[in-house]
Enzyme design. Structure first.
Site, PDB file in Angstrom:
ATOM      1  N   PRO A  28       0.832  -1.216   0.000  1.00 58.80           N
ATOM      2  CA  PRO A  28       0.000   0.000   0.000  1.00 58.80           C
ATOM      3  C   PRO A  28       0.862   1.260   0.000  1.00 58.80           C
ATOM      4  O   PRO A  28       0.367   2.340  -0.321  1.00 58.80           O
ATOM      5  CB  PRO A  28      -0.845  -0.126   1.273  1.00 58.80           C
ATOM      6  CG  PRO A  28      -0.183  -1.166   2.102  1.00 58.80           C
ATOM      7  CD  PRO A  28       0.625  -2.037   1.194  1.00 58.80           C
TER       8      PRO A  28
ATOM      9  N   GLU B 155       3.413  -6.911   8.270  1.00 54.31           N
ATOM     10  CA  GLU B 155       3.701  -5.481   8.060  1.00 54.31           C
ATOM     11  C   GLU B 155       4.617  -5.248   6.853  1.00 54.31           C
ATOM     12  O   GLU B 155       5.048  -4.126   6.617  1.00 54.31           O
ATOM     13  CB  GLU B 155       4.349  -4.883   9.314  1.00 54.31           C
ATOM     14  CG  GLU B 155       3.465  -4.899  10.549  1.00 54.31           C
ATOM     15  CD  GLU B 155       2.195  -4.080  10.366  1.00 54.31           C
ATOM     16  OE1 GLU B 155       2.292  -2.921   9.937  1.00 54.31           O
ATOM     17  OE2 GLU B 155       1.107  -4.627  10.633  1.00 54.31           O
TER      18      GLU B 155
ATOM     19  N   ARG C 241      -4.119  -9.282 -20.000  1.00 53.60           N
ATOM     20  CA  ARG C 241      -5.112  -8.995 -21.052  1.00 53.60           C
ATOM     21  C   ARG C 241      -4.562  -8.067 -22.123  1.00 53.60           C
ATOM     22  O   ARG C 241      -5.127  -7.963 -23.202  1.00 53.60           O
ATOM     23  CB  ARG C 241      -6.424  -8.467 -20.449  1.00 53.60           C
ATOM     24  CG  ARG C 241      -6.348  -7.093 -19.869  1.00 53.60           C
ATOM     25  CD  ARG C 241      -7.633  -6.730 -19.157  1.00 53.60           C
ATOM     26  NE  ARG C 241      -8.711  -6.320 -20.048  1.00 53.60           N
ATOM     27  CZ  ARG C 241      -8.807  -5.119 -20.616  1.00 53.60           C
ATOM     28  NH1 ARG C 241      -7.885  -4.214 -20.406  1.00 53.60           N
ATOM     29  NH2 ARG C 241      -9.823  -4.818 -21.394  1.00 53.60           N
TER      30      ARG C 241
ATOM     31  N   ASP D  86     -10.951   1.113 -23.629  1.00 53.62           N
ATOM     32  CA  ASP D  86     -10.976   0.940 -22.176  1.00 53.62           C
ATOM     33  C   ASP D  86     -10.863   2.280 -21.475  1.00 53.62           C
ATOM     34  O   ASP D  86     -10.132   3.157 -21.925  1.00 53.62           O
ATOM     35  CB  ASP D  86      -9.753   0.144 -21.694  1.00 53.62           C
ATOM     36  CG  ASP D  86      -9.839  -1.323 -22.008  1.00 53.62           C
ATOM     37  OD1 ASP D  86     -10.908  -1.774 -22.420  1.00 53.62           O
ATOM     38  OD2 ASP D  86      -8.816  -2.000 -21.833  1.00 53.62           O
TER      39      ASP D  86
END
Ligand code: ADE
Length: 274
Positions: free
Chosen positions: A93, A120, A162, A177
């Protein structure tokens, strides 16, 4: 393309066997290796984590298993014929945002090694050590914290695979897209419809069944502008007006967006009635 994943939950990566990614593997367009990090531990409990230096909550992944695992997986890939070094992708993150642009760039690399962490995160020295020898990208899939990096690996792998040549049935199907580079760059895709023409008294917009390609393209673009303005006003603010035509400007003006003195779009302040 070759894709390796080192994880303490190999079974979490089972979805790489199904759907688009699974089919790409079956067709030989993609080689996938999923490796259990605990195979590179040497104690009875197969320990992969320890308490953080400096204190604090949670556990940190130990450097030794990651080092051994990365060395072994990279050696094996090389032995299997990979001529170029891998890009190592560390889902976290606290990484840079994983975007469509990242996906497109990574889809052109022949070999990706993912290192999803639990707890963590991984001892920082592992990232430093491999950054000195390889390209390492720390990437986040969004501003939320998951329990581990395995789901982000599935997300990134699908977005990347993809885009490989020949993986999507219709070569055109990622041209429009949301976030794809090109004419609709940085606009969200508008609504789509299929048969039947009427469902529960709801009919398909007439323009789509009228057969006039120019009108259909214009309608789709207006829908994309309207949806982007409603869901992602940040994209309208960032948009370069030079990429828009007169009709786009009119559509945006009708939605309350006008050009500011700085040459960017801003929302016209609603008029306050006296
Ligand atoms: N690991 C935990 N949360 C994550 C996120 N948002 N992106 C990438 N890896 C993660």
């Amino acid at each position: 393309m070759r894709l390796d994943v080192i994880t303490i939950f190999p079974e979490y990566l089972e979805p790489l066997n199904v759907s688009l990614v699974g089919k790409a593997r079956a067709r030989g367009q993609l080689d996938v290796g999923v490796h259990d990090l605990r195979a590179w531990t040497h104690d009875r409990h197969h320990t992969v984590d320890d308490t953080p230096y400096g204190g604090g909550p949670g556990m940190v992944m130990k450097p030794e298993p990651w080092g051994e695992a990365l060395d072994a997986v990279i050696d094996a890939g090389r032995d299997a014929g990979q001529a170029q070094p891998p890009v190592i992708i560390v889902p976290t993150p606290s990484g840079r945002p994983f975007t469509q642009e990242q996906a497109a760039d990574l889809s052109a690399r022949p070999w990706l090694v993912f290192t999803p962490a639990r707890y963590e995160g991984i001892d920082r020295r592992v990232i430093e050590e491999y950054s000195a020898r390889y390209e390492v990208r720390e990437l986040s899939i969004g501003d939320y914290v998951l329990a581990g990096g395995e789901a982000p690996v599935l997300v990134m792998a699908e977005a990347i695979v993809r885009l490989l040549p020949g993986v999507l049935g219709n070569a055109e199907s990622h041209r429009d897209d949301s976030f794809a580079a090109g004419a609709m760059a940085d606009l969200l895709e508008g609504p789509v419809y299929t048969k039947p023409p009427a469902w529960r008294d709801r009919t398909v917009p007439g323009v789509l069944v009228g057969g006039h390609h120019g009108k259909i393209a214009r309608w789709r673009r207006d829908q994309a502008l309207a949806r982007t303005a409603a869901h992602r006003p940040d994209l309208i603010r960032r948009c370069d007006p030079a990429t828009l035509d007169q009709h786009d400007l009119r559509t945006l003006a009708e939605l309350g967006w006008t050009l500011t003195d700085e040459g960017r779009f801003g929302r016209a302040a609603p008029r306050v009635e006296e």
